[in-house]
Write a protein that holds these residues in place. Structure first.
Motif, mmCIF file in Angstrom:
data_model
loop_
_atom_site.group_PDB
_atom_site.id
_atom_site.type_symbol
_atom_site.label_atom_id
_atom_site.label_comp_id
_atom_site.label_asym_id
_atom_site.label_seq_id
_atom_site.Cartn_x
_atom_site.Cartn_y
_atom_site.Cartn_z
ATOM 1 N N THR A 106 -37.841 -29.381 -21.685
ATOM 2 C CA THR A 106 -36.932 -28.241 -21.500
ATOM 3 C C THR A 106 -37.509 -26.987 -22.138
ATOM 4 O O THR A 106 -37.465 -25.896 -21.553
ATOM 5 C CB THR A 106 -35.554 -28.547 -22.108
ATOM 6 N N GLY A 107 -38.056 -27.127 -23.342
ATOM 7 C CA GLY A 107 -38.659 -25.988 -24.027
ATOM 8 C C GLY A 107 -39.828 -25.411 -23.250
ATOM 9 O O GLY A 107 -39.982 -24.181 -23.140
ATOM 10 N N ILE A 108 -40.654 -26.284 -22.677
ATOM 11 C CA ILE A 108 -41.807 -25.817 -21.899
ATOM 12 C C ILE A 108 -41.349 -25.111 -20.623
ATOM 13 O O ILE A 108 -41.908 -24.069 -20.238
ATOM 14 C CB ILE A 108 -42.743 -27.002 -21.563
ATOM 15 N N LEU A 109 -40.326 -25.641 -19.960
ATOM 16 C CA LEU A 109 -39.793 -24.990 -18.754
ATOM 17 C C LEU A 109 -39.286 -23.582 -19.076
ATOM 18 O O LEU A 109 -39.503 -22.635 -18.302
ATOM 19 C CB LEU A 109 -38.659 -25.820 -18.164
ATOM 20 N N SER A 110 -38.614 -23.437 -20.217
ATOM 21 C CA SER A 110 -38.121 -22.114 -20.626
ATOM 22 C C SER A 110 -39.276 -21.178 -20.944
ATOM 23 O O SER A 110 -39.243 -19.990 -20.598
ATOM 24 C CB SER A 110 -37.207 -22.254 -21.852
ATOM 25 N N LEU A 111 -40.291 -21.708 -21.601
ATOM 26 C CA LEU A 111 -41.457 -20.899 -21.959
ATOM 27 C C LEU A 111 -42.164 -20.376 -20.711
ATOM 28 O O LEU A 111 -42.491 -19.180 -20.616
ATOM 29 C CB LEU A 111 -42.416 -21.732 -22.809
ATOM 30 N N VAL A 112 -42.380 -21.246 -19.734
ATOM 31 C CA VAL A 112 -43.049 -20.823 -18.495
ATOM 32 C C VAL A 112 -42.182 -19.818 -17.734
ATOM 33 O O VAL A 112 -42.691 -18.830 -17.198
ATOM 34 C CB VAL A 112 -43.357 -22.051 -17.606
ATOM 35 N N SER A 113 -40.863 -20.054 -17.730
ATOM 36 C CA SER A 113 -39.947 -19.115 -17.054
ATOM 37 C C SER A 113 -40.027 -17.735 -17.683
ATOM 38 O O SER A 113 -40.030 -16.714 -16.975
ATOM 39 C CB SER A 113 -38.508 -19.640 -17.128
ATOM 40 N N PHE A 114 -40.100 -17.697 -19.005
ATOM 41 C CA PHE A 114 -40.219 -16.407 -19.698
ATOM 42 C C PHE A 114 -41.537 -15.722 -19.346
ATOM 43 O O PHE A 114 -41.584 -14.502 -19.139
ATOM 44 C CB PHE A 114 -40.121 -16.621 -21.210
ATOM 45 N N LEU A 115 -42.616 -16.501 -19.253
ATOM 46 C CA LEU A 115 -43.926 -15.936 -18.911
ATOM 47 C C LEU A 115 -43.924 -15.357 -17.493
ATOM 48 O O LEU A 115 -44.601 -14.360 -17.226
ATOM 49 C CB LEU A 115 -45.011 -17.006 -19.041
ATOM 50 N N ILE A 116 -43.162 -15.971 -16.598
ATOM 51 C CA ILE A 116 -43.071 -15.443 -15.228
ATOM 52 C C ILE A 116 -42.328 -14.110 -15.215
ATOM 53 O O ILE A 116 -42.716 -13.165 -14.526
ATOM 54 C CB ILE A 116 -42.361 -16.459 -14.305
ATOM 55 N N ILE A 117 -41.268 -14.020 -16.004
ATOM 56 C CA ILE A 117 -40.410 -12.829 -16.020
ATOM 57 C C ILE A 117 -41.048 -11.659 -16.759
ATOM 58 O O ILE A 117 -40.983 -10.503 -16.320
ATOM 59 C CB ILE A 117 -39.047 -13.173 -16.679
#
Length: 432
Positions: A106-117
């Motif tokens: 879950t933490g990694i998914l949030s991290l990647v989502s932030f990097l996309i945004i």
């Protein structure tokens, strides 16, 4: 006063417990607490570079070379300038733990989502715009914290939605659990990353160019200006903490958890000013309040000192001796519950009044540059007073201010302590 306490117990106490137990606020609080050691370590290196010894800036170059000032601040840059990356992971991780999900995934998914945004451009000194980079600072530092918090909560909730409704790829039972978990994240991850990409593209068509800029302009900046960074906001913060403590709720972590994202941005601005050799722009940071809570919430080290030297009651004098040592490290439960202060109609008056008086004094002492402002460095909350004031402001004036604060608190507390001490002394004589 008794009616007020009863009202607080009946109305405020249940509400405060509900707020403290709210899962998103809990994840926010715990996520930031997880990162505090990281910020303290980064701050230590910043203190080394800017240690308040005359001529130190010249000496460090003479002894260690011209590259030393930049090298010694690398740990600080690696923590503060990439803070949003750590925050988005930490908050998502804590919230996933609450839902009993795979916290790492879950933490990694949030991290990647932030990097996309987040915007991934950097402007060079010559004005050239470099694309597809992760610049240290700006949206990856404290400026991007609000977006990091939103994405951490949003991604975790979406992932939890997919898992609860089993909208996942199911693997055969023979497949190892670790592999099965990895595949179960495919559909939620694709959905979230696609959503973040669409949001990013849509905001490119607006004058803001990114979600980060939009959130910062519309939310973060106004909240910081009107709530976090003025004397009225400081007083509201101070009063909310002492009022909740008045009915036994450890409110510091609750209130700080909500305001910390805005304080961190102010701290970073002060650090940048130090690096540029400019005056510090901000007074209100989290460390501003650390200077107020001398001995703990309510500035209760003054109470312990008065009990030790002025109490006639044997019980109170002994309480002062017991509470004095932990009070030096800003731990005040012995005073709060031993005197007691909590739920005491009489002692709650100075408990709430002393920090308010000190907040006003400290704010205007810094506003008129009589005392140095907080540099933004993070130090352990257990740092003893006086030393604490020196380290927070990087100046002897901070240490002197805490001495003045202790005196002010002592003058406010003294008549009330004298009343309860006289009553306790009479009880002890009667018992004999």
């Amino acid at each position: 006063m008794n009616r007020l306490l009863k009202l607080m117990e009946e109305k405020l106490l249940p509400f405060a417990h509900r707020v403290a137990g709210q899962r998103h606020l809990g994840a926010l609080r715990d996520g930031f607490i997880t990162l505090i050691p990281l910020l303290i370590i980064g701050s230590i290196f910043l203190i080394i570079q800017n240690f308040p010894i005359p001529g130190w800036d010249v000496k460090q170059v003479e002894w260690f070379g011209a590259a030393f000032p930049d090298l010694i601040t690398l740990p600080a840059k690696a923590t503060f300038d990439l803070l949003s990356l750590y925050v988005v992971f930490a908050i998502s991780y804590r919230l996933a733990q609450h839902y009993k999900m795979d916290a790492i995934t879950t933490g990694i998914l949030s991290l990647v989502s932030f990097l996309i945004i987040a915007p991934k451009t950097l402007k060079s000194e010559s004005g050239e715009v470099i694309s597809n980079v992760i610049p240290m600072g700006e949206w990856f530092g404290s400026k991007g914290l609000l977006v990091a918090i939103i994405i951490a909560i949003l991604v975790t909730e979406i992932y939890n939605f997919f898992l609860k409704r089993k909208i996942i790829i199911k693997m055969p039972e023979q497949v190892p659990p670790t592999v099965a978990k990895a595949f179960s994240a495919l559909i939620p991850a694709f959905t979230m990353f696609s959503l973040m990409l669409v949001v990013s593209i849509l905001f490119l068509q607006t004058p803001y160019h990114s979600l980060n800029e939009f959130i910062y302009v519309m939310l973060a900046k106004p909240i910081t200006l009107f709530i976090a960074n003025n004397v009225f906001g400081a007083l509201a913060t101070c009063i909310s903490i002492t009022l909740l403590w008045s009915i036994g709720i450890n409110s510091g972590s609750l209130v700080n958890g909500v305001l910390r994202p805005f304080w961190l941005d102010l701290q970073k601005e002060n650090m940048n000013a130090i690096q540029a050799g400019q005056p510090l722009p901000n007074i209100i940071t989290e460390q501003f309040f650390d200077m107020i809570w001398i001995g703990g919430a309510g500035t209760t080290l003054a109470v312990a000192i008065i009990l030790i030297f002025r109490a006639k009651s044997r019980q109170f004098k002994e309480l002062g001796r017991i509470a004095g040592a932990p009070g030096l490290f800003n731990i005040n439960e012995p005073i709060l519950f031993g005197l007691p202060i909590i739920l005491s109609p009489l002692m709650l008056i100075p408990f709430n009044l002393a920090p308010v008086a000190i907040t006003v004094v400290n704010y205007f002492a810094m506003y008129f540059d009589l005392v140095a402002r907080p540099t933004g460095v993070v130090i352990p909350w257990t740092t003893p007073p006086i030393i604490q004031g020196f380290m927070i402001t990087n100046s002897w004036t901070g240490a002197v201010l805490q001495v003045v604060d202790l005196i002010i608190a002592g003058l406010i507390y003294y008549p009330f302590i004298k009343m309860v001490d006289r009553q306790k002394y009479k009880e002890e004589i009667t018992e004999k």
